[in-house]
Design an enzyme around this catalytic site. Structure first.
Site, PDB file in Angstrom:
ATOM      1  N   TRP A 135      42.840  38.867  41.550  1.00 33.69           N
ATOM      2  CA  TRP A 135      42.236  37.559  41.817  1.00 33.69           C
ATOM      3  C   TRP A 135      42.069  36.745  40.539  1.00 33.69           C
ATOM      4  O   TRP A 135      41.857  35.549  40.573  1.00 33.69           O
ATOM      5  CB  TRP A 135      40.892  37.697  42.543  1.00 33.69           C
ATOM      6  CG  TRP A 135      39.736  38.276  41.735  1.00 33.69           C
ATOM      7  CD1 TRP A 135      39.771  39.357  40.920  1.00 33.69           C
ATOM      8  CD2 TRP A 135      38.387  37.786  41.674  1.00 33.69           C
ATOM      9  NE1 TRP A 135      38.520  39.594  40.367  1.00 33.69           N
ATOM     10  CE2 TRP A 135      37.659  38.646  40.812  1.00 33.69           C
ATOM     11  CE3 TRP A 135      37.720  36.730  42.264  1.00 33.69           C
ATOM     12  CZ2 TRP A 135      36.300  38.469  40.530  1.00 33.69           C
ATOM     13  CZ3 TRP A 135      36.363  36.557  41.981  1.00 33.69           C
ATOM     14  CH2 TRP A 135      35.673  37.418  41.122  1.00 33.69           C
ATOM     15  N   ASP A 136      42.212  37.417  39.401  1.00 39.74           N
ATOM     16  CA  ASP A 136      42.113  36.761  38.095  1.00 39.74           C
ATOM     17  C   ASP A 136      42.984  35.509  38.047  1.00 39.74           C
ATOM     18  O   ASP A 136      42.596  34.477  37.495  1.00 39.74           O
ATOM     19  CB  ASP A 136      42.572  37.713  36.974  1.00 39.74           C
ATOM     20  CG  ASP A 136      41.850  39.053  36.980  1.00 39.74           C
ATOM     21  OD1 ASP A 136      41.506  39.535  38.066  1.00 39.74           O
ATOM     22  OD2 ASP A 136      41.648  39.624  35.896  1.00 39.74           O
TER      23      ASP A 136
ATOM     24  N   LYS B 171      27.903  44.724  37.198  1.00 41.73           N
ATOM     25  CA  LYS B 171      29.002  44.716  36.228  1.00 41.73           C
ATOM     26  C   LYS B 171      29.334  43.295  35.773  1.00 41.73           C
ATOM     27  O   LYS B 171      29.559  43.040  34.605  1.00 41.73           O
ATOM     28  CB  LYS B 171      30.224  45.338  36.881  1.00 41.73           C
ATOM     29  CG  LYS B 171      31.460  45.359  35.994  1.00 41.73           C
ATOM     30  CD  LYS B 171      32.632  45.980  36.703  1.00 41.73           C
ATOM     31  CE  LYS B 171      33.837  46.051  35.794  1.00 41.73           C
ATOM     32  NZ  LYS B 171      35.020  46.571  36.472  1.00 41.73           N
ATOM     33  N   GLN B 172      29.404  42.365  36.722  1.00 41.71           N
ATOM     34  CA  GLN B 172      29.890  41.026  36.384  1.00 41.71           C
ATOM     35  C   GLN B 172      29.294  40.001  37.340  1.00 41.71           C
ATOM     36  O   GLN B 172      28.736  40.366  38.380  1.00 41.71           O
ATOM     37  CB  GLN B 172      31.407  40.996  36.454  1.00 41.71           C
ATOM     38  CG  GLN B 172      31.989  41.222  37.833  1.00 41.71           C
ATOM     39  CD  GLN B 172      33.462  41.636  37.788  1.00 41.71           C
ATOM     40  OE1 GLN B 172      33.779  42.806  37.621  1.00 41.71           O
ATOM     41  NE2 GLN B 172      34.338  40.672  37.954  1.00 41.71           N
TER      42      GLN B 172
ATOM     43  N   GLU C 150      31.721  45.404  40.864  1.00 41.43           N
ATOM     44  CA  GLU C 150      32.364  46.607  41.414  1.00 41.43           C
ATOM     45  C   GLU C 150      31.507  47.866  41.284  1.00 41.43           C
ATOM     46  O   GLU C 150      31.867  48.917  41.813  1.00 41.43           O
ATOM     47  CB  GLU C 150      33.706  46.828  40.708  1.00 41.43           C
ATOM     48  CG  GLU C 150      34.693  45.700  41.010  1.00 41.43           C
ATOM     49  CD  GLU C 150      35.942  45.740  40.142  1.00 41.43           C
ATOM     50  OE1 GLU C 150      35.857  46.258  39.012  1.00 41.43           O
ATOM     51  OE2 GLU C 150      36.977  45.236  40.591  1.00 41.43           O
TER      52      GLU C 150
HETATM   53  O1  IFM Z   1      39.920  41.566  38.699  1.00 39.97           O
HETATM   54  C1  IFM Z   1      39.175  42.256  37.749  1.00 39.97           C
HETATM   55  C2  IFM Z   1      37.906  42.739  38.387  1.00 39.97           C
HETATM   56  O2  IFM Z   1      37.128  41.668  38.831  1.00 39.97           O
HETATM   57  C3  IFM Z   1      37.109  43.563  37.403  1.00 39.97           C
HETATM   58  N1  IFM Z   1      37.886  44.679  36.939  1.00 39.97           N
HETATM   59  C4  IFM Z   1      39.133  44.255  36.286  1.00 39.97           C
HETATM   60  C5  IFM Z   1      39.974  43.409  37.210  1.00 39.97           C
HETATM   61  C6  IFM Z   1      41.237  42.919  36.491  1.00 39.97           C
HETATM   62  O3  IFM Z   1      40.909  42.046  35.460  1.00 39.97           O
END
Ligand code: IFM
Length: 731
Positions: free
Chosen positions: A329-330, A584-585, A471
């Protein structure tokens, strides 16, 4: 240790760790391929690589990953037949650099040999003008007599693969000063042809031994030896007979010569920067790191057209084989926005890549018992999911750990719809909808219809058992971000159906009949008003998922202190973060950044304040979302360090290199895109709707002004934003 200057980064590190970091830091490329910034004589332990875009292979049961091509620029200097390397005791000085305005890598290394200082100076570039071409100038000089020198040049097959090898059936040929190699991938037997052509400034005596050329010479301190190596790579995905093309490429390069090839390459870079550059006044460091980020996007975006399908951008670009060279999705959420504004045709190409891989998404949905299109979490050339069920290796047991990225991170399909909507809203290009875009959106809507549940108790539709952007917390219910994205899919499907129906009813009728979608339209209409999206609580906080507020509330440091091994994976079943509120994010924050108009400023402020101290920023995708949201609430100075963190990630090399025992290093295109997003959408409050530019200045207090460009149908618009105003002009 690196030094960052205007358009230039220089590093004098010589140990193994520096070599690994510089492989990423000094990467050059052109979207067809990229070559890591390792020295010319690097053996496999330095992880040299030339990664080919969109060419994948699978070896045995190992992970399917992009192909690393043999290196046509491999060159090694010896004295008395002893190779000079970075580990040699006689090494005196060493420096590598990258001119990131023009994608030219240089290197200067001196050894003390027999009372002389012997120096290699090289320059290399991967042509932006002819995507198959790699060019190198290799100069040897001394300050006094140095005898018995030799240079070996070959097409090097001693390369490191994470999950290889990937190539076989090697057929070498050396004729005069031309080396060729044809080989093929193991899985699909894709032919790969590589050639190089060596040109000396003054002729040297040489001999051919096996597949390599050896040049012999002496030096007296006044002369220097200069060689040019022109390399080329073609594959069976480009043409039927890559060998013919590769030979033509190098002989043409020899004819044209270094100076003109370099000039043509630079001219293409000038074109890229014409639309793509951003100029910041009042902050030299921000200027440099932002330009460096933009550079990284330009060296990996596939501008060339391949005969067999559109290409997109992998999560680690072309910096190596991490994450299987797959598209996540990046691309849609973090990278595409930059190209949408500066080269919209490329943003359309990313969408076409998804349209062409729709069959893979349909297969994945069917595999899990759903209808419609469930896109691959890790997508390669067919759209089938390269993501494995066991994505992490446990540091203690060495055993694979079950992760749920593949089967539960369902927001991926909605992310793609979001990107299509953003593209169409910005450009009014409805053709893409007719050319498969709307079909994709309907298939994604159908997937979610088959995924969601109705709760008769709560009288609402819900989305259960998912993984959101964070995640670390797996298999959760009603992840706010995911639910909002699903609702957006239904709303978008409905809106585009109505819109296109007005202009071309026959097209819509035909599409609905083809997909047998009429019943799903009714379903969708029923779901939209009853679909649950978590809302702010009494304090204005949106719970990330059901039960998140019941988790242990502790600090990131507390969680970190519980690690028994620094490489331990924080998430999943046994992860130290899983039972806590540490994420995580950016998750809820991403939702608020994307759907800003739905939420008030106090809600945004409350969620920023709540989630930021609980976010590890363990993903490079995180910082820019916090920065974007902060800008919206008037916190540009607060956002600034997050912007810098996003923009400098591939310079500092400070990012996670391991998930458990799995190597995840490489460059970070999403953060590169996130840096531009923050600078332009965040600090300038920029948006593009119906080809019209809107700006709300909110620059960091020490920025004087920023200038960027947007390619619109009536020409290239230059937008200049100061702290209290802005203007645009067509240039
Ligand atoms: O798409 C990301 C995900 O959101 C977090 N782990 C790494 C992936 C690839 O950059």
């Amino acid at each position: 240790m690196y030094t960052l200057r205007d358009w230039m980064i220089v590093d004098d590190g010589r140990d193994g760790q520096s070599a690994l970091e510089n492989g990423n830091r000094l990467l050059i490329g052109n979207g067809y391929m990229a070559k890591r910034g390792t020295v010319e004589e690097a053996d496999a332990s330095y992880m040299p690589a030339i990664i080919l875009s969109g060419v994948y292979d699978k070896y045995g049961d190992l992970w399917r990953e992009p192909v690393n091509a043999p290196d046509p620029l491999f060159t090694i200097l010896s004295v008395d037949c002893v190779p000079l390397t970075l580990t040699s005791e006689r090494l005196a000085t060493h420096e590598q650099s990258l001119d990131f305005r023009y994608g030219v890598y240089s290197r200067n290394t001196t050894w003390n040999v027999k009372d002389a200082n012997l120096t290699i100076s090289t320059e290399r570039f991967i042509s932006m003008d002819d995507v198959h071409l790699l060019c190198m100038k290799y100069t040897v000089s001394t300050d006094s007599d140095c005898l018995s020198l030799s240079i070996e040049i070959c097409i090097n097959t001693d390369i490191h693969d994470l999950n290889g090898p990937h190539l076989g059936n090697f057929q070498f040929e050396v004729k005069g000063q031309t080396h060729t190699l044809v080989c093929e991938t193991l899985e699909k037997k894709i032919p790969i042809a590589i050639a190089n052509e060596i040109v000396e400034r003054k002729s040297l005596s040489y001999l051919i031994e096996e597949n390599r050329s050896l040049y012999f010479f002496n030096m007296d301190g006044s002369n220097s030896v200069e060689l040019f190596v022109f390399g080329a790579i073609w594959t069976g995905l480009d043409v039927d007979d890559p060998l013919v093309n590769v030979k033509k490429s190098v002989s043409r390069a020899k004819e044209v010569g270094w100076d003109r090839l370099l000039a043509a390459h630079k001219a293409k870079w000038d074109e890229n920067w014409r639309a793509g550059d951003v100029v910041i006044k009042g902050d030299d460091y921000a200027q440099r790191v932002l330009r460096y980020s933009l550079y990284h996007m330009h060296i990996i975006v596939p501008r060339y057209k391949r005969i067999c399908g559109s290409l997109s951008i992998p999560a680690r670009g072309l910096s190596g084989q991490t994450y299987k060279g797959a598209v996540f999705w990046d691309t849609e959420m973090f990278i595409a926005p930059y190209f949408l504004v500066t080269e919209p045709e490329l943003a359309a190409q990313f969408i076409r890549y998804r349209i062409e891989t729709l069959p893979g998404a349909r297969r994945k949905a069917a595999e899990y018992g759903f209808r419609g299109a469930f896109f691959a979490w890790e997508s390669q050339e067919t759209g089938d999911d390269a993501c494995t069920d066991f994505g992490v290796t446990d540091v203690f047991t060495g055993r694979p750990v079950r992760t749920y990225f593949r089967d539960k991170q369902i927001h991926i399909s909605a992310d793609i719809v979001f990107a299509i909507k953003r593209y169409v809203d910005a450009t009014c290009d409805f053709v893409i909808l007719k050319e498969g875009g709307l079909e994709l959106i309907l298939e994604v809507a159908r997937f979610y219809l088959s995924h969601i549940y109705y709760s008769p108790d709560r009288k609402r539709y819900e989305s259960l058992d998912v993984v959101g952007p964070d995640e670390y917390h797996e298999r959760v219910n009603n992840n706010a971000f995911t639910n909002r994205m699903i609702l957006m899919v239904f709303e978008t499907a409905e809106a585009f159906l109505n819109l296109l129906k007005e202009g071309d009813e026959a097209f819509i009728e035909k599409l609905l009949a083809k997909l047998d979608f009429s019943e799903d339209i009714s379903l969708m209409r029923d779901v939209i008003p009853h679909f649950y999206v978590p809302q702010p609580n009494g304090q204005g906080i949106i719970e990330q998922f059901d039960g998140y507020f019941r988790l242990e509330d502790c600090s990131i440091d507390t969680v970190r202190s519980r690690l028994k091994d620094p490489k331990e994976y924080w998430g999943g079943g046994n992860g130290v973060a899983s039972t806590t509120r540490i994420i995580k994010q950016a998750d809820v924050v991403t939702m608020l950044a994307l759907f800003g108009v739905d939420y008030s400023i106090p809600i945004k402020e409350a969620n920023l304040a709540f989630y930021e101290p609980r976010t590890e920023h363990g993903s490079s995708l995180s910082a820019c979302m916090y920065a974007l949201l902060a800008c919206e609430v008037g916190g540009s100075d607060w956002a600034y360090p997050f912007f810098i963190r996003s923009a400098e990630i591939d310079i500092t090399g400070k990012s996670k290199h391991f998930a458990g025992l799995v190597y995840i290093g490489g460059t970070h295109p999403a953060a590169n895109g996130g840096a531009w997003l923050t600078a332009v959408h965040g600090f300038c409050g920029f948006s593009l709707k119906n080809n019209k530019i809107h700006v709300t200045p909110r620059l960091p207090s020490h920025w004087e002004k920023i200038t960027f460009r947007a390619a619109l149908p009536d020409g290239l618009h230059e937008v200049t934003v100061t702290r209290d105003g802005w203007n645009e002009e067509i240039i």
